[in-house]
Scaffold this motif. Sequence first.
Motif, PDB file in Angstrom:
ATOM      1  N   LEU A   1       0.818  -1.219   0.000  1.00 19.43           N
ATOM      2  CA  LEU A   1       0.000   0.000   0.000  1.00 19.43           C
ATOM      3  C   LEU A   1       0.850   1.266   0.000  1.00 19.43           C
ATOM      4  CD1 LEU A   1      -2.981  -1.067   2.305  1.00 19.43           C
ATOM      5  CD2 LEU A   1      -2.824  -1.083  -0.189  1.00 19.43           C
ATOM      6  N   LYS A   2       2.060   1.172   0.568  1.00 17.62           N
ATOM      7  CA  LYS A   2       2.878   2.395   0.532  1.00 17.62           C
ATOM      8  C   LYS A   2       3.900   2.384  -0.619  1.00 17.62           C
ATOM      9  CE  LYS A   2       6.095   1.058   4.183  1.00 17.62           C
ATOM     10  NZ  LYS A   2       5.969   0.444   5.411  1.00 17.62           N
ATOM     11  N   SER A   3       3.838   1.374  -1.473  1.00 13.41           N
ATOM     12  CA  SER A   3       4.829   1.274  -2.559  1.00 13.41           C
ATOM     13  C   SER A   3       4.491   2.222  -3.711  1.00 13.41           C
ATOM     14  CB  SER A   3       4.886  -0.156  -3.098  1.00 13.41           C
ATOM     15  OG  SER A   3       3.729  -0.403  -3.877  1.00 13.41           O
ATOM     16  N   ASP A   4       5.484   2.468  -4.550  1.00 12.50           N
ATOM     17  CA  ASP A   4       5.280   3.341  -5.714  1.00 12.50           C
ATOM     18  C   ASP A   4       4.257   2.761  -6.684  1.00 12.50           C
ATOM     19  OD1 ASP A   4       7.009   5.137  -4.739  1.00 12.50           O
ATOM     20  OD2 ASP A   4       8.722   4.515  -5.981  1.00 12.50           O
ATOM     21  N   TYR A   5       4.120   1.423  -6.671  1.00 14.21           N
ATOM     22  CA  TYR A   5       3.191   0.797  -7.612  1.00 14.21           C
ATOM     23  C   TYR A   5       1.760   1.307  -7.423  1.00 14.21           C
ATOM     24  CZ  TYR A   5       7.021  -2.541  -8.013  1.00 14.21           C
ATOM     25  OH  TYR A   5       8.247  -3.113  -8.204  1.00 14.21           O
ATOM     26  N   LEU A   6       1.453   1.745  -6.201  1.00 17.67           N
ATOM     27  CA  LEU A   6       0.077   2.168  -5.931  1.00 17.67           C
ATOM     28  C   LEU A   6      -0.062   3.679  -5.749  1.00 17.67           C
ATOM     29  CD1 LEU A   6      -1.432  -0.652  -3.704  1.00 17.67           C
ATOM     30  CD2 LEU A   6      -1.488  -0.361  -6.153  1.00 17.67           C
ATOM     31  N   LYS A   7       0.999   4.414  -6.117  1.00 22.88           N
ATOM     32  CA  LYS A   7       0.925   5.873  -5.966  1.00 22.88           C
ATOM     33  C   LYS A   7       0.098   6.448  -7.098  1.00 22.88           C
ATOM     34  CE  LYS A   7       4.161   7.360  -2.733  1.00 22.88           C
ATOM     35  NZ  LYS A   7       5.354   6.558  -2.478  1.00 22.88           N
ATOM     36  N   LYS A   8      -1.186   6.320  -6.999  1.00 21.93           N
ATOM     37  CA  LYS A   8      -2.092   6.857  -8.015  1.00 21.93           C
ATOM     38  C   LYS A   8      -3.477   6.954  -7.381  1.00 21.93           C
ATOM     39  CE  LYS A   8      -3.851   4.280 -11.098  1.00 21.93           C
ATOM     40  NZ  LYS A   8      -4.390   3.330 -12.042  1.00 21.93           N
ATOM     41  N   GLU A   9      -4.352   7.597  -8.107  1.00 22.62           N
ATOM     42  CA  GLU A   9      -5.691   7.765  -7.549  1.00 22.62           C
ATOM     43  C   GLU A   9      -6.517   6.485  -7.703  1.00 22.62           C
ATOM     44  OE1 GLU A   9      -8.889  10.967  -8.484  1.00 22.62           O
ATOM     45  OE2 GLU A   9      -6.869  11.875  -8.359  1.00 22.62           O
ATOM     46  N   ASP A  10      -7.225   6.110  -6.678  1.00 18.53           N
ATOM     47  CA  ASP A  10      -8.160   4.989  -6.717  1.00 18.53           C
ATOM     48  C   ASP A  10      -7.561   3.711  -7.328  1.00 18.53           C
ATOM     49  OD1 ASP A  10     -10.553   3.679  -6.359  1.00 18.53           O
ATOM     50  OD2 ASP A  10     -11.365   4.317  -8.292  1.00 18.53           O
ATOM     51  N   PRO A  11      -6.494   3.201  -6.734  1.00 16.94           N
ATOM     52  CA  PRO A  11      -5.894   1.980  -7.297  1.00 16.94           C
ATOM     53  C   PRO A  11      -6.810   0.763  -7.107  1.00 16.94           C
ATOM     54  CG  PRO A  11      -4.868   2.524  -5.208  1.00 16.94           C
ATOM     55  CD  PRO A  11      -5.826   3.642  -5.506  1.00 16.94           C
ATOM     56  N   PHE A  12      -6.584  -0.231  -7.925  1.00 21.95           N
ATOM     57  CA  PHE A  12      -7.403  -1.451  -7.872  1.00 21.95           C
ATOM     58  C   PHE A  12      -6.476  -2.661  -7.706  1.00 21.95           C
ATOM     59  CE2 PHE A  12     -10.183  -4.514 -10.538  1.00 21.95           C
ATOM     60  CZ  PHE A  12     -10.851  -4.952  -9.407  1.00 21.95           C
ATOM     61  N   ILE A  13      -6.746  -3.442  -6.654  1.00 19.28           N
ATOM     62  CA  ILE A  13      -5.904  -4.616  -6.346  1.00 19.28           C
ATOM     63  C   ILE A  13      -6.725  -5.893  -6.509  1.00 19.28           C
ATOM     64  CG2 ILE A  13      -4.551  -5.757  -4.520  1.00 19.28           C
ATOM     65  CD1 ILE A  13      -4.135  -3.016  -3.249  1.00 19.28           C
ATOM     66  N   VAL A  14      -6.167  -6.850  -7.219  1.00 15.78           N
ATOM     67  CA  VAL A  14      -6.835  -8.153  -7.366  1.00 15.78           C
ATOM     68  C   VAL A  14      -5.927  -9.217  -6.766  1.00 15.78           C
ATOM     69  CG1 VAL A  14      -7.552  -9.912  -9.050  1.00 15.78           C
ATOM     70  CG2 VAL A  14      -8.186  -7.516  -9.402  1.00 15.78           C
ATOM     71  N   GLU A  15      -6.532 -10.108  -5.970  1.00 18.32           N
ATOM     72  CA  GLU A  15      -5.730 -11.225  -5.455  1.00 18.32           C
ATOM     73  C   GLU A  15      -6.278 -12.555  -5.931  1.00 18.32           C
ATOM     74  OE1 GLU A  15      -3.717 -13.321  -1.554  1.00 18.32           O
ATOM     75  OE2 GLU A  15      -5.450 -12.025  -1.204  1.00 18.32           O
ATOM     76  N   LEU A  16      -5.404 -13.369  -6.513  1.00 16.03           N
ATOM     77  CA  LEU A  16      -5.796 -14.731  -6.899  1.00 16.03           C
ATOM     78  C   LEU A  16      -5.620 -15.630  -5.682  1.00 16.03           C
ATOM     79  CD1 LEU A  16      -4.026 -15.193 -10.354  1.00 16.03           C
ATOM     80  CD2 LEU A  16      -6.082 -13.929  -9.774  1.00 16.03           C
ATOM     81  N   GLY A  17      -6.603 -16.502  -5.441  1.00 13.38           N
ATOM     82  CA  GLY A  17      -6.479 -17.443  -4.324  1.00 13.38           C
ATOM     83  C   GLY A  17      -6.380 -16.724  -2.994  1.00 13.38           C
TER      84      GLY A  17
END
Length: 408
Positions: free
Chosen positions: A91-107
């Motif tokens: 959550l604090k990584s650069d990968y999510l530094k954007k507005e309204d990010p979307f995370i999908v988890e498999l399994g």
Amino acid sequence: MKDSICRFTGRKLNTILDFGKQPLGNGFLYPDQFDNEYFFDMSIGFSEETFMLQLNEQPAPEKMFHEEYAFYSSTSKNMGLHFKKFAEDLLKSDYLKKEDPFIVELGCNDGIFLNHVSKQKIRHLGIEPSVNVAKVANERGVKTLSDFFSERLSKKLAKDYGKVDAFIAANVMCHIPDLKDIIKGIKKILNKKGVLIFEDPYLGDVIQKNSYDQIYDEHVYIFSALAVQKIFNMFDMELIDLQPQSTHGGSMRYFISHKGSYELSNNVEEIIKKEINLGLNKESTFRNFSTNIQNSKIELRELLKTLKSQGKKIAGYGATSKSTTILNYCNIGPDLIDYITDTTPIKQKKFSPGMHIPIVDYKYFKDNPPDFAFLFAWNHSNEIMEKESGYTNSGGKWITHIPNVRVI
Ligand code: SAH
Ligand code: TYD
């Protein structure tokens, strides 16, 4: 020994070891089911082209993942802490530094990871085919869809939810035989700067610790960085970072993006260099592994038979899927191990797959402590040793086969 076909190249795989008939790793059952128990021929093969160690045959996914799946992720306190930290780091990584990010988890299983995302009110979706554990996740406030992820499903998800910024999969990618289809699906709905982060038991640890019990029906692959880099390259995707993990007896976290989206971390080159030194690119390494496994079997049977002939009571600690491989491959039944204790209610009062050792609850272990406890859940040894200091201090002994067979 039957040879099979590499799932990536379509060419012949050289068989490394035949484990014989094996039941489902998580196929705990009642006595009235013994006569119809399912078995498959379990053997492993290695491809020097893709560096992938894989099962030659695997049962159909629906046989393993269903409404009575026996593995609940949240049975380990330490795994709970691991996933909390994983979520915080993401959550604090650069990968999510954007507005309204979307995370999908498999399994996503019972929501052990995504509950930390859902608490932060971040857009997320779990994809979990095993209905019973998916239900627990939903009840915990984790939005979960009960289905197998596939390229087909990814098209529907793209329409319903839009593109994904972070795809997470912990101890899942190695379960999916048609990985090519999964990769195509992920590639389709991953944002341009999106990232796939997955972790699985690591081949380097398996070889060094002789932890052959990581091989069972659900684990169709045991990955290395070499193999992961190779297969994602086939789809124009790139291994950008690697982070070793201590979980599950040694795991690796892989970071993958669309080609050219990120700079490569130095870890990639360093870890690949180590893997080449370890011989993870060579069939001969796996031939040695096979010899070590066969020797471990002989030593384990000797130890258990000797203890038994001395009138010792031996129990198993943790009815892991890993233990299914040990018990069936080494032909260890209730004549050598009286019972296995496990805290998971769905496993209790049943019997172990194939060898039919009774599974009992934790109270039974407390009330009937054995002379020796075989640490089947060796990957949780810190947590268990802390919890069981009373057993150890009152003279209870532990048996392990990692990295070699011995009494601790
Ligand atoms: N992520 C959890 C659970 C790992 S067990 C943890 O690390 O503890 C593997 C999980 O993957 C199971 O819950 C199983 O139902 C799920 N699974 C298997 N095939 C899948 C697929 N094709 N798509 C999504 N999930 C899958
Ligand atoms: P695990 O090693 O995570 O899984 P697998 O080999 O199936 O992938 O499973 C751990 C098992 O051990 C699980 O069934 C719960 C059980 N367990 C206990 O009984 N007591 C404990 O203290 C811990 C940590 C696990």
